[in-house]
Write a protein that holds these residues in place. Structure first.
Motif, PDB file in Angstrom:
ATOM      1  N   ASP A   1      42.018  46.112  46.325  1.00 11.55           N
ATOM      2  CA  ASP A   1      42.439  44.777  45.879  1.00 11.55           C
ATOM      3  C   ASP A   1      43.752  44.379  46.556  1.00 11.55           C
ATOM      4  O   ASP A   1      43.912  43.226  46.988  1.00 11.55           O
ATOM      5  CB  ASP A   1      42.599  44.813  44.348  1.00 11.55           C
TER       6      ASP A   1
ATOM      7  N   THR B   1      44.845  37.482  42.714  1.00  7.77           N
ATOM      8  CA  THR B   1      43.412  37.778  42.710  1.00  7.77           C
ATOM      9  C   THR B   1      42.767  36.986  41.581  1.00  7.77           C
ATOM     10  O   THR B   1      43.083  37.215  40.412  1.00  7.77           O
ATOM     11  CB  THR B   1      43.168  39.278  42.466  1.00  7.77           C
ATOM     12  N   ALA B   2      41.881  36.064  41.927  1.00  3.86           N
ATOM     13  CA  ALA B   2      41.153  35.349  40.874  1.00  3.86           C
ATOM     14  C   ALA B   2      40.071  36.252  40.320  1.00  3.86           C
ATOM     15  O   ALA B   2      39.870  36.354  39.109  1.00  3.86           O
ATOM     16  CB  ALA B   2      40.541  34.070  41.426  1.00  3.86           C
ATOM     17  N   GLU B   3      39.355  36.919  41.216  1.00  2.00           N
ATOM     18  CA  GLU B   3      38.294  37.828  40.788  1.00  2.00           C
ATOM     19  C   GLU B   3      37.928  38.695  41.967  1.00  2.00           C
ATOM     20  O   GLU B   3      38.117  38.308  43.117  1.00  2.00           O
ATOM     21  CB  GLU B   3      37.075  37.064  40.286  1.00  2.00           C
ATOM     22  N   ILE B   4      37.380  39.846  41.676  1.00  2.00           N
ATOM     23  CA  ILE B   4      36.945  40.748  42.740  1.00  2.00           C
ATOM     24  C   ILE B   4      35.887  41.689  42.185  1.00  2.00           C
ATOM     25  O   ILE B   4      35.926  42.082  41.029  1.00  2.00           O
ATOM     26  CB  ILE B   4      38.158  41.484  43.374  1.00  2.00           C
TER      27      ILE B   4
ATOM     28  N   PHE C   1      42.119  46.759  35.423  1.00  2.00           N
ATOM     29  CA  PHE C   1      40.800  47.218  35.860  1.00  2.00           C
ATOM     30  C   PHE C   1      40.488  48.596  35.300  1.00  2.00           C
ATOM     31  O   PHE C   1      39.390  48.841  34.786  1.00  2.00           O
ATOM     32  CB  PHE C   1      40.736  47.258  37.391  1.00  2.00           C
TER      33      PHE C   1
ATOM     34  N   PHE D   1      40.232  50.894  43.379  1.00  2.00           N
ATOM     35  CA  PHE D   1      40.300  49.446  43.154  1.00  2.00           C
ATOM     36  C   PHE D   1      41.675  48.903  43.533  1.00  2.00           C
ATOM     37  O   PHE D   1      41.785  47.889  44.230  1.00  2.00           O
ATOM     38  CB  PHE D   1      40.006  49.126  41.687  1.00  2.00           C
TER      39      PHE D   1
ATOM     40  N   THR E   1      36.777  30.029  34.530  1.00  2.00           N
ATOM     41  CA  THR E   1      35.943  31.226  34.471  1.00  2.00           C
ATOM     42  C   THR E   1      34.809  30.979  33.477  1.00  2.00           C
ATOM     43  O   THR E   1      35.047  30.562  32.347  1.00  2.00           O
ATOM     44  CB  THR E   1      36.775  32.452  34.055  1.00  2.00           C
TER      45      THR E   1
ATOM     46  N   ALA F   1      46.943  44.808  38.324  1.00  2.00           N
ATOM     47  CA  ALA F   1      45.488  44.625  38.203  1.00  2.00           C
ATOM     48  C   ALA F   1      44.765  45.973  38.176  1.00  2.00           C
ATOM     49  O   ALA F   1      43.702  46.090  37.554  1.00  2.00           O
ATOM     50  CB  ALA F   1      44.966  43.757  39.357  1.00  2.00           C
TER      51      ALA F   1
ATOM     52  N   ILE G   1      35.532  42.033  38.178  1.00  2.00           N
ATOM     53  CA  ILE G   1      36.586  41.659  37.241  1.00  2.00           C
ATOM     54  C   ILE G   1      37.072  40.248  37.561  1.00  2.00           C
ATOM     55  O   ILE G   1      37.355  39.931  38.710  1.00  2.00           O
ATOM     56  CB  ILE G   1      37.741  42.694  37.261  1.00  2.00           C
ATOM     57  N   SER G   2      37.107  39.404  36.542  1.00  2.00           N
ATOM     58  CA  SER G   2      37.721  38.078  36.651  1.00  2.00           C
ATOM     59  C   SER G   2      39.056  38.162  35.929  1.00  2.00           C
ATOM     60  O   SER G   2      39.102  38.445  34.729  1.00  2.00           O
ATOM     61  CB  SER G   2      36.841  37.008  35.996  1.00  2.00           C
ATOM     62  N   LEU G   3      40.129  37.921  36.685  1.00  2.00           N
ATOM     63  CA  LEU G   3      41.477  38.035  36.109  1.00  2.00           C
ATOM     64  C   LEU G   3      41.905  36.637  35.685  1.00  2.00           C
ATOM     65  O   LEU G   3      42.310  35.823  36.508  1.00  2.00           O
ATOM     66  CB  LEU G   3      42.426  38.635  37.147  1.00  2.00           C
ATOM     67  N   VAL G   4      41.810  36.334  34.393  1.00  2.00           N
ATOM     68  CA  VAL G   4      41.955  34.954  33.950  1.00  2.00           C
ATOM     69  C   VAL G   4      43.386  34.583  33.574  1.00  2.00           C
ATOM     70  O   VAL G   4      43.698  33.406  33.412  1.00  2.00           O
ATOM     71  CB  VAL G   4      40.992  34.622  32.783  1.00  2.00           C
ATOM     72  N   SER G   5      44.252  35.577  33.438  1.00  2.00           N
ATOM     73  CA  SER G   5      45.627  35.300  33.018  1.00  2.00           C
ATOM     74  C   SER G   5      46.487  36.501  33.410  1.00  2.00           C
ATOM     75  O   SER G   5      45.984  37.620  33.462  1.00  2.00           O
ATOM     76  CB  SER G   5      45.638  35.119  31.494  1.00  2.00           C
TER      77      SER G   5
ATOM     78  N   VAL H   1      37.964  39.645  32.235  1.00  2.00           N
ATOM     79  CA  VAL H   1      36.581  39.878  31.807  1.00  2.00           C
ATOM     80  C   VAL H   1      35.905  40.683  32.908  1.00  2.00           C
ATOM     81  O   VAL H   1      36.057  40.363  34.093  1.00  2.00           O
ATOM     82  CB  VAL H   1      35.823  38.550  31.605  1.00  2.00           C
ATOM     83  N   LEU H   2      35.195  41.733  32.526  1.00  2.00           N
ATOM     84  CA  LEU H   2      34.496  42.573  33.503  1.00  2.00           C
ATOM     85  C   LEU H   2      33.004  42.587  33.189  1.00  2.00           C
ATOM     86  O   LEU H   2      32.610  42.567  32.025  1.00  2.00           O
ATOM     87  CB  LEU H   2      35.017  44.012  33.489  1.00  2.00           C
TER      88      LEU H   2
ATOM     89  N   LEU I   1      28.601  35.942  35.547  1.00  2.00           N
ATOM     90  CA  LEU I   1      30.051  35.766  35.373  1.00  2.00           C
ATOM     91  C   LEU I   1      30.576  35.176  36.667  1.00  2.00           C
ATOM     92  O   LEU I   1      30.364  35.751  37.742  1.00  2.00           O
ATOM     93  CB  LEU I   1      30.704  37.130  35.080  1.00  2.00           C
TER      94      LEU I   1
ATOM     95  N   LEU J   1      34.668  30.574  29.611  1.00  2.00           N
ATOM     96  CA  LEU J   1      35.456  31.674  29.047  1.00  2.00           C
ATOM     97  C   LEU J   1      36.940  31.333  29.051  1.00  2.00           C
ATOM     98  O   LEU J   1      37.670  31.662  28.129  1.00  2.00           O
ATOM     99  CB  LEU J   1      35.229  32.965  29.834  1.00  2.00           C
ATOM    100  N   ARG J   2      37.373  30.727  30.148  1.00  2.00           N
ATOM    101  CA  ARG J   2      38.763  30.266  30.212  1.00  2.00           C
ATOM    102  C   ARG J   2      38.892  29.162  31.254  1.00  2.00           C
ATOM    103  O   ARG J   2      38.432  29.312  32.383  1.00  2.00           O
ATOM    104  CB  ARG J   2      39.728  31.401  30.554  1.00  2.00           C
TER     105      ARG J   2
END
Lengths: 144, 144, 144, 144
Positions: free
Chosen positions: A61, A80-83, B57, A57, C111, B53, B85-89, B129-130, C131, C103-104
């Motif tokens: 990423d 990265t917002a999401e992946i 992850f 990952f 998200t 990340a 995976i959404s990386l929110v912060s 969040v995953l 998601l 979620l956020r």
């Protein structure tokens, strides 16, 4: 991609201590693509001695992120917002190679893909595919 | 979850050298949930000194995986088929905590979720969040 | 959420001809949540007479989108940047209910999560989890 | 792909009432790929008259699913376990074309990709990329 942007990407890569822990190198960088590789070190494995998903990952990423950064306006960093990662085969072998590609670059969002391959007895086997969203961010003066 | 299964999960965790590199500990395990945490060590950071990340992850994926394994038939191992995976912060703080939960367990596929929090000045902030898919696998006699 | 925002969301929903084709209704709207439901009509099925994944997706994505719009600055519209759906059970029953949740909420990205349930003989069975990432957009004067 | 398999796929497609509602046609099928297209009908739009994300998703998911089914053992049907869609551009135009491709076929899971294009004034613009996981299922005797 200006020479300043390439420098900025290579400096950013060098400042990621996780990439050092992975023994990773940034092998190739063109506008919209980035290739990163790393050995499967003793400390980066799962319970059967294969490369850990966090390694797969992390390389995928990062390759996708710098591919995105290479097409951004200079002076921006990438987040990265999401992946999403699909792990299609175990990370068996001695080295992983991640190839990041920009699929579409918008002003606010950049859609990226990465493929990760495992080098094993001469063969490069596809082990993972990633699809994600990168965001350009202006670095704050206080960020370090 | 039988005591054998709990042992099997804890042994599996201990054999992941990546978890050792992360300094991670398996803090809690109940049928359908798993909590793993790790400090943000010097070697696991991105370019601004936040948690990488790949660390976020790795902890989230592993917590989700063992949550799934805890509801599988004994004698099986778990494989991540895919996970988003959404990386929110940003992973800012001194310790990350990943909580994996089974959303639905089928015979062949187990849908899982994980949330990752950063401990920072007393507060636990949601950083990721995953959502993913785990697959039970019968370990082959030759696998090690 | 101001009354203007609630009106804007309900008007937007009413202008989606796909929602009419689905026979969908916007059943509930609070700041950060939205519930949409629809019957499984004859024209919205897959090959075995269950609800089609496009129906499940469409309801979940729309519920998640309006949940996001409810926490945006007034005057903005919402765009789905990306969303992942895990289909955990067939859409068997007579009605689907989608519950979207924020979620956020960041300034540039929101998200969101959605869960979709099938009503079948009194029971509400979870059939899908989504998601995703929503983006606020300023409607252009020419857009209609 | 045997002629029986191709028949089975085309029959399955014809039995999806959602595909009829979309006005969709299965335009091409080879081992590991499938192309499906549909006009943007009046009833399948979002609030600005563009194609609805449920339409884009439905075509992409179905193309990916039949691409997977074309490489499965005969007599199996396909189920989408999960799929992620990145919506990179609005579905503006008069027709959508979805191209599904198998990325890797395992015995139990098939990783697929789809790209969806919008035909607009002669040009085919990429509007969405999907990455997902398909599962072969043995149809039960009672299924209809």
């Amino acid at each position: 991609m200006t020479p300043e942007q390439e420098n900025q990407i290579r400096e950013s890569f060098d400042h990621q201590s996780m990439m050092t822990t992975f023994g990773a190198s940034l092998d190739d960088l063109t506008p919209g693509t980035c290739r990163i590789s790393a050995p499967i070190l003793d400390g980066n494995q799962q319970q059967h001695g294969f490369g850990h998903a966090a390694l797969t990952f992390g390389l995928g990423d990062t390759a996708a992120g710098y591919a995105a950064m290479s097409v951004m306006e200079p002076g921006h960093e990438v987040l990265t917002a999401e992946i999403k990662i699909s792990l299609v085969s175990p990370a068996k072998g001695y080295r992983l190679i991640a190839e990041g590609t920009v699929l579409r670059a918008g002003r606010r969002l950049i859609t990226v893909e990465a493929k990760v391959f495992a080098k094993d007895a001469g063969e490069n086997r596809l082990i993972a595919v990633l699809l994600g969203t990168m965001v350009p961010v202006k670095p704050k003066p206080t960020a370090t």
